[in-house]
Design a protein around this motif. Structure first.
Motif, PDB file in Angstrom:
ATOM      1  N   VAL A 128       0.726  -1.105  -0.409  1.00 34.76           N
ATOM      2  CA  VAL A 128       0.106  -0.190   0.126  1.00 34.76           C
ATOM      3  C   VAL A 128       1.067   1.377   0.609  1.00 34.76           C
ATOM      4  N   ARG A 129       0.344   1.935  -0.862  1.00 33.62           N
ATOM      5  CA  ARG A 129       1.206   3.322  -0.229  1.00 33.62           C
ATOM      6  C   ARG A 129       1.507   4.059   0.390  1.00 33.62           C
ATOM      7  N   PRO A 130       2.746   4.311   0.827  1.00 27.92           N
ATOM      8  CA  PRO A 130       2.850   5.508   2.388  1.00 27.92           C
ATOM      9  C   PRO A 130       2.399   6.513   2.647  1.00 27.92           C
ATOM     10  N   ASP A 131       1.798   6.590   3.946  1.00 28.63           N
ATOM     11  CA  ASP A 131       0.852   7.776   3.862  1.00 28.63           C
ATOM     12  C   ASP A 131       1.833   9.020   4.016  1.00 28.63           C
ATOM     13  N   ALA A 132       2.048  10.333   4.093  1.00 29.39           N
ATOM     14  CA  ALA A 132       1.999  11.634   4.103  1.00 29.39           C
ATOM     15  C   ALA A 132       3.850  11.225   5.231  1.00 29.39           C
ATOM     16  N   ARG A 133       2.903  11.018   6.409  1.00 30.23           N
ATOM     17  CA  ARG A 133       4.444  10.595   7.823  1.00 30.23           C
ATOM     18  C   ARG A 133       5.371   9.897   6.993  1.00 30.23           C
ATOM     19  N   VAL A 134       4.681   8.734   6.420  1.00 34.13           N
ATOM     20  CA  VAL A 134       6.009   7.534   6.321  1.00 34.13           C
ATOM     21  C   VAL A 134       6.413   7.945   4.747  1.00 34.13           C
ATOM     22  N   ALA A 135       6.067   9.163   4.225  1.00 35.30           N
ATOM     23  CA  ALA A 135       7.341   9.482   2.757  1.00 35.30           C
ATOM     24  C   ALA A 135       7.648  10.293   3.168  1.00 35.30           C
ATOM     25  N   ALA A 136       7.686  10.783   4.038  1.00 38.73           N
ATOM     26  CA  ALA A 136       8.046  12.210   3.895  1.00 38.73           C
ATOM     27  C   ALA A 136       9.733  11.883   5.272  1.00 38.73           C
ATOM     28  N   ALA A 137       9.195  10.530   5.800  1.00 44.01           N
ATOM     29  CA  ALA A 137      10.241  10.036   6.715  1.00 44.01           C
ATOM     30  C   ALA A 137      11.212   9.511   5.885  1.00 44.01           C
ATOM     31  N   GLU A 138      10.719   8.159   4.560  1.00 36.14           N
ATOM     32  CA  GLU A 138      11.479   7.658   3.466  1.00 36.14           C
ATOM     33  C   GLU A 138      12.336   8.646   2.786  1.00 36.14           C
TER      34      GLU A 138
END
Ligand SMILES: Cc1ncc(C[n+]2csc(CCOP(=O)(O)OP(=O)(O)O)c2C)c(N)n1
Ligand SMILES: [Mg+2]
Length: 656
Positions: free
Chosen positions: A51-61
């Motif tokens: 599943v696509r990462p949410d905004a928080r996870v995407a930022a962390a990545e």
């Protein structure tokens, strides 16, 4: 009536859950349609693989990670590695775990993964048994690291085998003792107040160091304790915090104690003299040996003693003690006529002089003395020095006339000297005459063994005698080492192979914990690889299936070994136990459509061991059922092993 659950219904319910998840993702613009994949069986959308990462996870990545805390000083575990390196330990077979990540990281990144070199294992029992097998060839101990509670629980049976077989293994268990600071959840499950308690009854010594200096002392002490005869496994609980904390200078300079080997305990001089007097005065002395030759020199000393006395030697096979090619090497029945018996490092003196018959008249065993009344018994046995209470490896109590709690090999030079000075000149002719009689009996015995081995030579599945002799035929011109013979092949290699060197035969597991053969043979093969020898094992099916992952370790670390299977498709020892008991109870054994009583067969489905081995990087062939096909297959396999790769032949054999 219970309602039958329709698998389709439950599948649909599952998929409706998936549909909800899929819809949610589709709303964000990805999901099944966006992946381009096609539904194979249903019209319902499939659950996406990610599943696509949410905004928080995407930022962390994609963001720059926060600076991580850095250790501000030398790690405690770096110093531990410095200590370990002073002891010249070659390898560390090990299954990884976070409770010893501190020292693991130091070993590979600070210590350069040398002395010891990490060998990746799939099971802690395999790791300990590899150390066990290695020692019996190399005479040097290995170490392993295990994960607090669970890793040590897995390792325990192999530790017990090493204990019973008097083999040193250095075991360290990572453990996070600080209950107030350790992470909750998994690390806490894997920690205990006293992990060592699990193996305390079958280790020589254990400790839990609480400072780097304490570690240094304890590590050198545990190495020395393990290596002082009688040898044995030792255990250290290694605190996770102690590994990870930086070393704090507190005015005291850390040091590494020097290792000085201990001398082995030797028999009392008076008792040695008395033993010599009895042996020299005997008409029919017999020497019985089990783990007597601790080193190759032990074999030479035993030959010297036997030749001095012209006395037969019964080798019970705990080690390679006495050359099978020597005319004084005799089977156990010579004990029946003895007037003096000297037992050297016997694990069970009682069973040497008594017979035990299972299912006697009343269903329990009954005992009979094998020796004449008045036969004098002498024992030199170092295990008397480390008897513990709980586990019964000390066996039944046997009264002996001269008892030396001492190391046999270390006592042999004094005993040889005492015998030399006790032999009167006029006895020498009688000794020589005795020797001549034994020489004749020995020659007849060899002919007889070969005659028995020829029985059912062409049988299919293949007889264990033929299996053994075909193997010998394929390796006889090499510098060979039989690293394990697990399961029961009626002891054919010991009856017919010309074993002379310490690595020709390594004894068995010690505690008869099945599952020793595969990993111990790979550990021993590792030591032989480094010495340039050819390793062969006779590998039973039951033994291999306890932890077959060790095959991968051999391939991964390039350990050449020829494993020839004694695949009798069963736990045959247990087949016989059940059959015997059913006979005693006058019942027909329930075979459940297999060849042997329920619970003892390893067939239907037949395990394709050659495929199992192949899947883990071995060259393999099988199943070989025709005896005529065995020789050519062995030839191929020997060539493969000589090129540096492990090879397995899956051979279908007779039960024993
Ligand atoms: C850990 C362990 N579990 C069970 C046993 C009981 N046991 C003794 S011999 C044996 C059979 C082993 O089978 P295999 O290795 O194929 O040898 P075989 O008897 O068939 O020659 C078993 C299960 C044991 N000794 N150790
Ligand atoms: Mg078997």
């Amino acid at each position: 009536m219970t309602r039958r659950r329709d698998p389709k219904v439950s599948r649909r319910r599952f998929l409706s859950g998936a549909a909800v998840a899929g819809a949610a993702v589709t709303a964000q613009g990805t999901g099944y349609a966006a992946t381009g994949a096609e539904s194979k069986s249903d019209d319902l959308p499939r659950i996406p693989s990610a599943v696509r990462p949410d905004a928080r996870v995407a930022a962390a990545e994609v963001g720059t990670p926060k600076e991580m805390a850095k250790d501000n000083g030398a790690a405690g575990s770096d110093f531990m590695v410095d200590v370990i390196k002073t002891l010249d330990i070659e390898y560390l077979p090990c299954n990884p775990a976070s409770s010893f990540r501190g020292i693991h990281e130091s070993l590979i990144n600070y210590g350069g993964n040398k002395k010891p070199e990490f060998l990746t294992c799939a099971h802690e029992e395999s790791a300990v048994a590899m150390c066990h097998g290695y020692f019996k060839v190399a005479g040097k101990p290995l170490m392993t690291l295990v994960h607090g509670t669970v890793g040590l629980q897995h390792a325990a049976m192999a530790v017990y085998n090493a204990w019973c077989d008097r083999v040193p293994v250095i075991i360290m268990g990572g453990n996070d003792l600080d209950a107030a600071h350790r992470p909750p959840g998994v690390p806490t499950f894997h920690s205990a107040q006293d992990i060592n308690a699990l193996v305390r009854d079958f280790t020589k010594w254990d400790d839990t160091p609480v400072s780097p200096q304490h570690f240094a002392q304890s590590f050198v002490r545990m190495y020395r304790t393990a290596m002082t005869p009688p040898y044995g496994p030792v255990m250290m609980s290694l605190d996770a915090g102690l590994q990870q904390e930086p070393i704090r200078e507190n005015g005291e300079k850390l040091y590494i104690p020097r290792y000085v080997p201990s001398s082995p305990p030797q028999g009392d001089s008076g008792a040695v003299k008395e033993a010599a007097r009895l042996l020299v005065g005997a008409e029919r002395p017999v020497i019985v040996v089990d783990r007597a030759a601790r080193t190759p020199n032990g074999i030479k000393l035993l030959v010297e003693l036997a030749e001095l006395l012209q006395a037969p030697v019964v080798d019970l096979g705990g080690r390679m003690n006495f050359p099978r090619t020597h005319y004084l090497s005799r089977p156990a029945n010579v004990i029946n006529n003895a007037d003096v018996i000297i037992g050297l490092e016997l694990s069970d003196f009682w069973a040497v002089v008594n017979s035990y018959i299972d299912n006697g008249d009343h269903g329990i065993g009954f005992n009979e003395s094998k020796i004449k009344p008045g036969t004098k018994l002498i024992s030199i046995n170092s295990v008397e020095l480390i008897t513990k209470s709980n586990y019964q490896d000390f066996q039944r109590f046997q009264v002996v006339d001269v008892q030396m709690p001492a190391d046999a090999e270390a006592t042999l030079p004094a005993l040889i000297e005492a015998v030399k000075s006790a032999v009167p000149n006029d006895r020498k002719a009688a000794f020589d005459k005795r020797g001549e009689t034994i020489r004749k009996a020995s020659a007849e015995g060899h002919v007889n063994q070969r005659r028995i081995a020829a029985i059912a030579w062409d049988a299919s599945p293949i007889s264990t005698a033929r299996l053994s002799m075909e193997i010998y035929g394929a390796i006889k011109d090499l510098d060979w080492s039989l690293v394990a013979s697990e399961g029961n092949v009626s002891n054919w290699p010991n009856r017919l192979w010309p074993m002379e060197k310490h690595y020709h035969w390594l004894g068995r597991s010690g505690g008869y914990g099945v599952g020793y053969g595969a990993p111990a043979s790979i550990g021993a093969a590792l030591a032989n690889r480094d010495a340039g020898r050819f390793s062969v094992s006779i590998q039973s099916d039951g033994d291999l299936m306890y932890a077959p992952g060790v095959l991968w370790t051999a391939a991964r670390h390039k350990i050449p070994l020829l494993a020839v299977m004694h695949n009798n498709r069963g736990y045959h020892q247990e087949v016989m136990h059940l059959q015997r008991l059913a006979n005693f109870r006058d019942r027909v054994s329930n075979n459940g459509n297999d060849a042997s009583p329920i619970g003892t067969a390893i067939e239907n489905p037949d395990i394709e061991y050659h495929k199992l081995a192949e899947s883990m990087g071995w060259w393999a062939k099988g199943p070989i059922k025709d005896p005529a096909a065995l020789g050519p297959a062995l030839k191929e396999a020997v060539a493969v092993v000589r090129s540096g790769q492990p090879a397995l032949l899956n051979v279908w054999t007779q039960p024993r």
